[in-house]
Design an enzyme around this catalytic site. Sequence first.
Site, PDB file in Angstrom:
ATOM      1  N   ALA A  10      23.674   4.180  21.470  1.00  0.00           N
ATOM      2  CA  ALA A  10      22.341   4.577  21.952  1.00  0.00           C
ATOM      3  C   ALA A  10      21.484   5.124  20.815  1.00  0.00           C
ATOM      4  O   ALA A  10      20.667   6.020  21.012  1.00  0.00           O
ATOM      5  CB  ALA A  10      22.482   5.620  23.048  1.00  0.00           C
ATOM      6  N   ARG A  16      10.680  -2.960  20.165  1.00  0.00           N
ATOM      7  CA  ARG A  16      10.032  -3.971  21.008  1.00  0.00           C
ATOM      8  C   ARG A  16       9.548  -3.394  22.342  1.00  0.00           C
ATOM      9  O   ARG A  16       8.775  -4.040  23.048  1.00  0.00           O
ATOM     10  CB  ARG A  16      10.986  -5.142  21.246  1.00  0.00           C
ATOM     11  CG  ARG A  16      11.061  -6.101  20.060  1.00  0.00           C
ATOM     12  CD  ARG A  16      11.990  -7.260  20.341  1.00  0.00           C
ATOM     13  NE  ARG A  16      13.384  -6.884  20.191  1.00  0.00           N
ATOM     14  CZ  ARG A  16      14.409  -7.675  20.484  1.00  0.00           C
ATOM     15  NH1 ARG A  16      14.197  -8.890  20.965  1.00  0.00           N
ATOM     16  NH2 ARG A  16      15.657  -7.267  20.302  1.00  0.00           N
ATOM     17  N   LYS A 351       4.325  24.701  49.841  1.00  0.00           N
ATOM     18  CA  LYS A 351       4.929  24.931  48.528  1.00  0.00           C
ATOM     19  C   LYS A 351       5.766  26.198  48.552  1.00  0.00           C
ATOM     20  O   LYS A 351       5.275  27.259  48.932  1.00  0.00           O
ATOM     21  CB  LYS A 351       3.826  25.025  47.465  1.00  0.00           C
ATOM     22  CG  LYS A 351       4.328  25.031  46.017  1.00  0.00           C
ATOM     23  CD  LYS A 351       4.690  26.387  45.467  1.00  0.00           C
ATOM     24  CE  LYS A 351       3.501  27.288  45.331  1.00  0.00           C
ATOM     25  NZ  LYS A 351       3.895  28.597  44.677  1.00  0.00           N
ATOM     26  N   ALA A 423      -9.340  33.158  65.058  1.00  0.00           N
ATOM     27  CA  ALA A 423      -9.891  32.102  64.207  1.00  0.00           C
ATOM     28  C   ALA A 423     -10.966  32.670  63.286  1.00  0.00           C
ATOM     29  O   ALA A 423     -11.761  33.528  63.675  1.00  0.00           O
ATOM     30  CB  ALA A 423     -10.464  30.986  65.062  1.00  0.00           C
ATOM     31  N   ARG A 440     -13.579  39.334  60.789  1.00  0.00           N
ATOM     32  CA  ARG A 440     -14.698  38.446  60.507  1.00  0.00           C
ATOM     33  C   ARG A 440     -15.982  39.206  60.849  1.00  0.00           C
ATOM     34  O   ARG A 440     -15.972  40.170  61.621  1.00  0.00           O
ATOM     35  CB  ARG A 440     -14.600  37.157  61.331  1.00  0.00           C
ATOM     36  CG  ARG A 440     -14.597  37.372  62.827  1.00  0.00           C
ATOM     37  CD  ARG A 440     -14.185  36.106  63.568  1.00  0.00           C
ATOM     38  NE  ARG A 440     -14.243  36.281  65.007  1.00  0.00           N
ATOM     39  CZ  ARG A 440     -13.562  35.562  65.868  1.00  0.00           C
ATOM     40  NH1 ARG A 440     -12.756  34.622  65.450  1.00  0.00           N
ATOM     41  NH2 ARG A 440     -13.690  35.759  67.158  1.00  0.00           N
TER      42      ARG A 440
END
Length: 457
Positions: A10, A16, A351, A423, A440
Amino acid sequence: MTKRYAIILAAGQGTRMKSKLYKVLHPILGRPMIQHVIGNLRPLQLDKQITIVGFGADKVMEEVGNKSDFVVQEEQLGTAHAVQQAERLLKDKKGTTIVVCGDTPLITTETYEELFAYHEANNAKATILTTEVENPAGYGRIIRNENGKVERIVEHKDADKNELLVKEVNTGTYCFDNKALFAALQEVSNDNAQGEYYLPDVIEILQKSAERVEAFMTTDAEETMGINDRVALAQAEAAMKQRINELHMQNGVTIMDPANTYIGAEVTIEPDVVIFPGSVITGKTVIKSDSVIGPHTEITNCTIGEGTVIKQSVVTDSEIGNRVNIGPFAHIRPASTIGNNVKIGNFVEVKKAVFGDDSKASHLSYIGDANVGRNVNIGCGTITVNYDGKNKHLTTIEDDSFIGCNSNLVAPVTIGKGTYVAAGSTITMDVPEDSLAIARARQENKDGYAAKIRNRK
């Protein structure tokens, strides 16, 4: 039992290939070709394996790791010179040494074993792995005598008119009596046009010493293919893809369109899995029975449980439970653990998160660095705000909680068991269990104000 050794060549750069990447590191189905060679040799339980490295030695050694010993060929002076670099590790050992090329990833374990067995049964000092090809141009021809024994190897450029008609060729893979090999290497000359030391010259040296030389022919010419350019790389990948896909289908996997399904050599798939077109499954992935994969799904180094469906999605370095529904267009990033009966819907990114059983994030959410309990509902547009510009922080959502749409959970934060988040809330403090969290601005309606805005325009 005879001791067995391997030398893998190896050291070449592979000019090439026209690439910055060293030839033996070019991937086939997501795995560097030298790893295929090493993987196919591993079941032989060799007593020692040595990889000869040169160009890109550090990167090749890093890739192979502890699967082999290494010797560096400082100057690339030919294949015989490369093998000779292993002398200090093998010279005085008794047994059989196989010499293989790092750019022949398709030769199977079965062929290697048959070559070893043939060589040892015939008490040969050297055995050449040969094959027959329809177009032998460029190959060394195997010339046999009237008794069918190997007489010599003739290189294409040196062959006469009759020898050019011979279709049995040298594949570049050999078995040798180890001591005879290193003794003969001392006599190899570089008196040739290239000024290099060629391993096939060992065959002639042994024959002149009246040593027994044999040839073992494999009937599968395709598996002996050497990869010297991108064309051969593509051909090898196509051949390996077909081989792997057929093996899975024979083992009870349904592959709807084998020509457009890519499965790596280390992948394990149980019976009654269905794989749709465009799927790419690589690494040490395990897919358990009755799962449905694809179409157009990419899975790398994952465990996928029974009866799980993954459509048009990317899943990497994660564990997915049983009867999970992922996609379409979901992204499961590394270090995620998804429990049983979970739904990860369209355009959801996960994740480094844990999802407990029976929980769901059905659409348009980012759940990163999070522990999500059992039976949690995460509404559309929810984000775990995990990054403060320097560090990542953990969001914990305990069992039976309900997160309303368009909620921002600013980590570090814990949402207690059985909690409702209204929400549109931005949650910056822990929420006690069985609470309703609303964060909120209060809505204010100004009657008739829209008309004033239009009049301004």
